[in-house]
Design a protein around this motif. Sequence first.
Motif, PDB file in Angstrom:
ATOM      1  N   PHE A   2       0.827  -1.213   0.000  1.00 43.01           N
ATOM      2  CA  PHE A   2       0.000   0.000   0.000  1.00 43.01           C
ATOM      3  C   PHE A   2       0.860   1.262   0.000  1.00 43.01           C
ATOM      4  N   LEU A   3       2.122   1.145   0.434  1.00 43.25           N
ATOM      5  CA  LEU A   3       3.018   2.306   0.462  1.00 43.25           C
ATOM      6  C   LEU A   3       3.348   2.811  -0.937  1.00 43.25           C
ATOM      7  N   LYS A   4       3.083   1.997  -1.952  1.00 41.86           N
ATOM      8  CA  LYS A   4       3.333   2.400  -3.342  1.00 41.86           C
ATOM      9  C   LYS A   4       2.190   3.242  -3.901  1.00 41.86           C
ATOM     10  N   ASN A   5       1.036   3.211  -3.237  1.00 41.50           N
ATOM     11  CA  ASN A   5      -0.130   3.967  -3.719  1.00 41.50           C
ATOM     12  C   ASN A   5       0.111   5.461  -3.577  1.00 41.50           C
ATOM     13  N   SER A   6      -0.422   6.201  -4.505  1.00 41.92           N
ATOM     14  CA  SER A   6      -0.299   7.654  -4.470  1.00 41.92           C
ATOM     15  C   SER A   6      -1.128   8.217  -3.312  1.00 41.92           C
ATOM     16  N   ALA A   7      -0.544   9.169  -2.577  1.00 41.88           N
ATOM     17  CA  ALA A   7      -1.259   9.752  -1.435  1.00 41.88           C
ATOM     18  C   ALA A   7      -0.688  11.126  -1.099  1.00 41.88           C
ATOM     19  N   ALA A   8      -1.509  11.930  -0.460  1.00 42.01           N
ATOM     20  CA  ALA A   8      -1.088  13.242   0.037  1.00 42.01           C
ATOM     21  C   ALA A   8      -1.065  13.184   1.558  1.00 42.01           C
ATOM     22  N   THR A   9       0.026  13.687   2.139  1.00 49.98           N
ATOM     23  CA  THR A   9       0.187  13.640   3.594  1.00 49.98           C
ATOM     24  C   THR A   9       0.751  14.954   4.121  1.00 49.98           C
ATOM     25  N   PHE A  10       0.572  15.153   5.396  1.00 52.22           N
ATOM     26  CA  PHE A  10       1.260  16.213   6.138  1.00 52.22           C
ATOM     27  C   PHE A  10       1.995  15.539   7.279  1.00 52.22           C
ATOM     28  N   VAL A  11       3.176  16.043   7.584  1.00 53.72           N
ATOM     29  CA  VAL A  11       3.900  15.597   8.767  1.00 53.72           C
ATOM     30  C   VAL A  11       4.084  16.816   9.666  1.00 53.72           C
ATOM     31  N   THR A  12       3.619  16.680  10.895  1.00 55.61           N
ATOM     32  CA  THR A  12       3.690  17.760  11.881  1.00 55.61           C
ATOM     33  C   THR A  12       4.576  17.317  13.029  1.00 55.61           C
ATOM     34  N   LEU A  13       5.492  18.187  13.418  1.00 57.50           N
ATOM     35  CA  LEU A  13       6.357  17.931  14.568  1.00 57.50           C
ATOM     36  C   LEU A  13       6.015  18.927  15.663  1.00 57.50           C
ATOM     37  N   GLU A  14       5.919  18.440  16.879  1.00 62.11           N
ATOM     38  CA  GLU A  14       5.727  19.314  18.037  1.00 62.11           C
ATOM     39  C   GLU A  14       6.866  19.076  19.013  1.00 62.11           C
ATOM     40  N   TYR A  15       7.313  20.160  19.617  1.00 61.23           N
ATOM     41  CA  TYR A  15       8.329  20.101  20.668  1.00 61.23           C
ATOM     42  C   TYR A  15       7.627  20.523  21.951  1.00 61.23           C
ATOM     43  N   ASP A  16       7.493  19.593  22.894  1.00 65.60           N
ATOM     44  CA  ASP A  16       6.770  19.866  24.147  1.00 65.60           C
ATOM     45  C   ASP A  16       5.431  20.549  23.884  1.00 65.60           C
TER      46      ASP A  16
ATOM     47  N   ALA B  34      -2.286  14.332  -3.977  1.00 63.51           N
ATOM     48  CA  ALA B  34      -1.408  13.176  -4.159  1.00 63.51           C
ATOM     49  C   ALA B  34      -0.616  13.329  -5.458  1.00 63.51           C
ATOM     50  N   HIS B  35       0.726  13.281  -5.344  1.00 63.12           N
ATOM     51  CA  HIS B  35       1.560  13.392  -6.534  1.00 63.12           C
ATOM     52  C   HIS B  35       2.765  12.442  -6.504  1.00 63.12           C
ATOM     53  N   ARG B  36       2.839  11.620  -5.463  1.00 65.09           N
ATOM     54  CA  ARG B  36       3.892  10.610  -5.356  1.00 65.09           C
ATOM     55  C   ARG B  36       3.392   9.518  -4.415  1.00 65.09           C
ATOM     56  N   SER B  37       4.180   8.482  -4.247  1.00 68.87           N
ATOM     57  CA  SER B  37       3.747   7.350  -3.416  1.00 68.87           C
ATOM     58  C   SER B  37       3.598   7.779  -1.955  1.00 68.87           C
ATOM     59  N   LEU B  38       2.781   7.026  -1.231  1.00 74.84           N
ATOM     60  CA  LEU B  38       2.590   7.275   0.193  1.00 74.84           C
ATOM     61  C   LEU B  38       3.935   7.239   0.910  1.00 74.84           C
ATOM     62  N   TYR B  39       4.771   6.248   0.579  1.00 73.91           N
ATOM     63  CA  TYR B  39       6.098   6.157   1.193  1.00 73.91           C
ATOM     64  C   TYR B  39       6.889   7.441   0.959  1.00 73.91           C
ATOM     65  N   GLU B  40       7.021   7.862  -0.302  1.00 74.10           N
ATOM     66  CA  GLU B  40       7.824   9.045  -0.633  1.00 74.10           C
ATOM     67  C   GLU B  40       7.249  10.309  -0.008  1.00 74.10           C
ATOM     68  N   ASP B  41       5.935  10.411   0.014  1.00 75.41           N
ATOM     69  CA  ASP B  41       5.320  11.621   0.551  1.00 75.41           C
ATOM     70  C   ASP B  41       5.586  11.757   2.049  1.00 75.41           C
ATOM     71  N   VAL B  42       5.408  10.671   2.792  1.00 74.52           N
ATOM     72  CA  VAL B  42       5.691  10.718   4.233  1.00 74.52           C
ATOM     73  C   VAL B  42       7.175  10.978   4.466  1.00 74.52           C
ATOM     74  N   PHE B  43       8.023  10.264   3.742  1.00 78.69           N
ATOM     75  CA  PHE B  43       9.472  10.383   3.922  1.00 78.69           C
ATOM     76  C   PHE B  43       9.933  11.822   3.654  1.00 78.69           C
ATOM     77  N   GLN B  44       9.549  12.372   2.514  1.00 80.40           N
ATOM     78  CA  GLN B  44      10.006  13.719   2.143  1.00 80.40           C
ATOM     79  C   GLN B  44       9.383  14.798   3.035  1.00 80.40           C
ATOM     80  N   ASN B  45       8.118  14.644   3.393  1.00 84.34           N
ATOM     81  CA  ASN B  45       7.470  15.647   4.242  1.00 84.34           C
ATOM     82  C   ASN B  45       8.036  15.625   5.659  1.00 84.34           C
ATOM     83  N   ALA B  46       8.411  14.456   6.152  1.00 87.11           N
ATOM     84  CA  ALA B  46       9.039  14.381   7.480  1.00 87.11           C
ATOM     85  C   ALA B  46      10.383  15.104   7.467  1.00 87.11           C
ATOM     86  N   LYS B  47      11.167  14.855   6.432  1.00 86.45           N
ATOM     87  CA  LYS B  47      12.463  15.532   6.290  1.00 86.45           C
ATOM     88  C   LYS B  47      12.270  17.048   6.222  1.00 86.45           C
ATOM     89  N   SER B  48      11.311  17.463   5.418  1.00 88.20           N
ATOM     90  CA  SER B  48      11.071  18.898   5.254  1.00 88.20           C
ATOM     91  C   SER B  48      10.542  19.536   6.531  1.00 88.20           C
TER      92      SER B  48
END
Length: 191
Positions: A35-49, A61-75
């Motif tokens: 399922f990680l190969k399926n196209s999906a749109a995600t947001f990754v939010t980080l909170e500090y305390d 959605a413009h890339r795979s679920l895997y790539e979207d989570v991976f790249q958005n987490a990095k960003s």
Amino acid sequence: MIDAVLLQIAKHAILEEFSSAYDFDKVKLLQKYPFLKNSAATFVTLEYDHHLRGCIGSLVAHRSLYEDVFQNAKSAAFKDPRFHPLNEKELSHINIEVSVLSEPEILEYEDFADLLTKVEPQLDGLIFKHKGYQGTFLPQVWKELQSPKVFLEHLSMKAGLTPLVYEEHPDIYRYRVKAINEDFEKIPPLE
């Protein structure tokens, strides 16, 4: 299991910036979770305390679920222009949230009063578009901006305009999210 692997991918994306020891077999992961190969749109939010520390995502959605989570987490960790890049000492205070978005749908409305009746608090994420201006609020923002009027007013300001812009009938899109979150240190490593 699906939730856990998305958090693991986000955590790994951040950790690999600090050490090459976090290499893993991406091919094996994609075979195990196709399922990680399926196209999906995600947001990754980080909170500090419990305070925002980074939030980056995709509305469409413009890339795979895997790539979207991976790249958005990095960003979110290292490229959100509102914050300095995350450093390793902060990790013990970080909470990661991954939101998987539904496909946005246009909200048809007559005027601002009508729009207020069509927005569903606590459920709707909204995208504002008007003459080159754009902004979005995830449904999680309802915790802070609890009435549709305040939510929409702040959304127009986030896009760089004033609430008076609703007289010009901007395009408003609605989406929903499936959100999962966990403290950084409690997320198990990728296998």
